[in-house]
Design an enzyme around this catalytic site. Sequence first.
Site, short mmCIF file in Angstrom:
data_model
loop_
_atom_site.label_atom_id
_atom_site.label_comp_id
_atom_site.label_asym_id
_atom_site.label_seq_id
_atom_site.Cartn_x
_atom_site.Cartn_y
_atom_site.Cartn_z
N PRO A 286 0.85 -1.20 0.00
CA PRO A 286 0.00 0.00 0.00
C PRO A 286 0.88 1.26 0.00
CG PRO A 286 0.03 -1.01 2.19
CD PRO A 286 0.77 -1.94 1.29
N VAL A 288 2.08 5.11 -0.06
CA VAL A 288 1.74 6.46 0.38
C VAL A 288 2.86 7.37 -0.11
CG1 VAL A 288 1.39 8.01 2.32
CG2 VAL A 288 0.45 5.69 2.40
N ASP A 462 5.87 2.11 2.11
CA ASP A 462 4.94 1.00 2.33
C ASP A 462 4.25 1.23 3.68
OD1 ASP A 462 3.65 -1.40 2.82
OD2 ASP A 462 5.29 -2.65 2.12
N HIS A 463 2.93 1.47 3.64
CA HIS A 463 2.22 1.82 4.86
C HIS A 463 2.09 0.64 5.82
CE1 HIS A 463 0.19 4.58 7.35
NE2 HIS A 463 -0.44 5.28 6.41
N ARG A 464 2.40 -0.58 5.35
CA ARG A 464 2.43 -1.71 6.27
C ARG A 464 3.62 -1.61 7.23
NH1 ARG A 464 2.78 -6.59 2.15
NH2 ARG A 464 4.48 -5.19 1.49
#
Length: 492
Positions: A286, A288, A462-464
């Site tokens: 994901p 951002v 990576d928003h994880r």
Amino acid sequence: MIKVFKLPDLGEGLTESEIVAWLVAPGDEVALNQHIADVETAKAVVELPSPFAGVVRELHQPAGVVVHVGEPIVSFQIGAADEPTDSSPTTDAAVADPSASAVADPSAAAAASASPAEQREANLVGYGPAIERGGHPQRRARTGAGASVPAAPAALAEPPTAAPTAAATAVASAAPTAAPVEPSAASSAEERPRSTPPVRALARDLGIDLTMVTGTGKDGLITRDDVRARITESAPIPDLHGSVSPGAAAARPATSGDHLGETRSPIRSLRKLTAAATVQSAFTAPHVTEFLTIDVTPTVELLASLRADRQFADAGIGILAVVAKALCLAVGRTPSVNTRWDEPAGEIVQFHHVNLGVAAATPRGLLVPNIVDAERLDLRGLAAALAELTMSARAGTTTPAALAGGTITITNIGVFGIDAGTPILNPGEAAILAIGAIRSRPWEHRGQVALRQVLTLSVSFDHRLVDGEQGSRFLADIGAILADPARVLTMV
């Protein structure tokens, strides 16, 4: 004896390579491990060594052709010229168990009976078993019941089909027994056109249906020339007004679009790898992206002073080296941007070193080689490493090892006059930083408007792995260093 050398798996898990250039010709005498060709994979151009010492007998593929792993590319004359041809791959397994290899390929018996010295010579390069690394085991051609047909040669054999499932077996056993069928009728009705994997790939790229092609090779095998001849036969002929007959569009080959204002080319090598990597990254992590526009006039002045200093005049320190150093310092303060999401293990991998990937535009496409342990280098060392990395990437000499193991990436889109962008993560990494163009703009400075050197930074993460607060702090630290290089003293 004639030894046939098949294209090996070059250790990158790739199924095909392009022969860039041959460095030998028929009749040339070569030594073991001599550099005989340059081969381009999807990752890099590598040197192909000779697995035998002898005389080049034949080059099976010309330069510029994409060859699949396991396909013959060159033959060598080993020893006396009147000895039989040996095209079977010599492997450690075959040497250890000659009888087992003889079952898979009868011609392997000759290789198994060779002297220990010859066996060691054939394995010296160490390409590994051909069947495990792209070769194709022998199988008999499919025919009707009761037909007795000799096995196809190993070089022309097709890969084995999967075993029937339990459900399919149960259905087949429950069905009534069919009436006997003449072998010739069953063969013509059920057998698909015989061809090799490279020929099937060529037909697929050209949009040719192999069932409409007549094979002129041995035992009706469809060759490359047969596929190309089909293009000529099916190409539409325009009338005086430039139109074609009805249904001709369906027969038009996929690559014959030049006269229609388009050119088609197969997707292969680096472009295929880049496409797969970007799709995987875009739809797995994901993304951002955040932006920061800053006044970098102090950094521009610093670079000008370094160029004027005889101690650094030849160091080639530019904005990319300064940003790379700022990134390494910022990673130390926000280590979450230097991590990897390990889905199979269910773990987050934290790197304690910075292998800095640098996106490089090359004639072959985009490459991302990396500088190992970049955090240990000073400004001069980073500038030298960046220059060497860029030079090798553009020359096509970057090794596969240099393209693996990166932990975070930087890309300089400012050299193309671009102010900002939304870069896609290099697969397996948590962040990528894009550097925009430095432009002279009116800017607030000490309470007044002045013409200043302004730069926009873009960071995707990576928003994880990286929260918004962490990504923002990482970007702000880099911006603070570029806006005031003396700020480094407060961060180390």
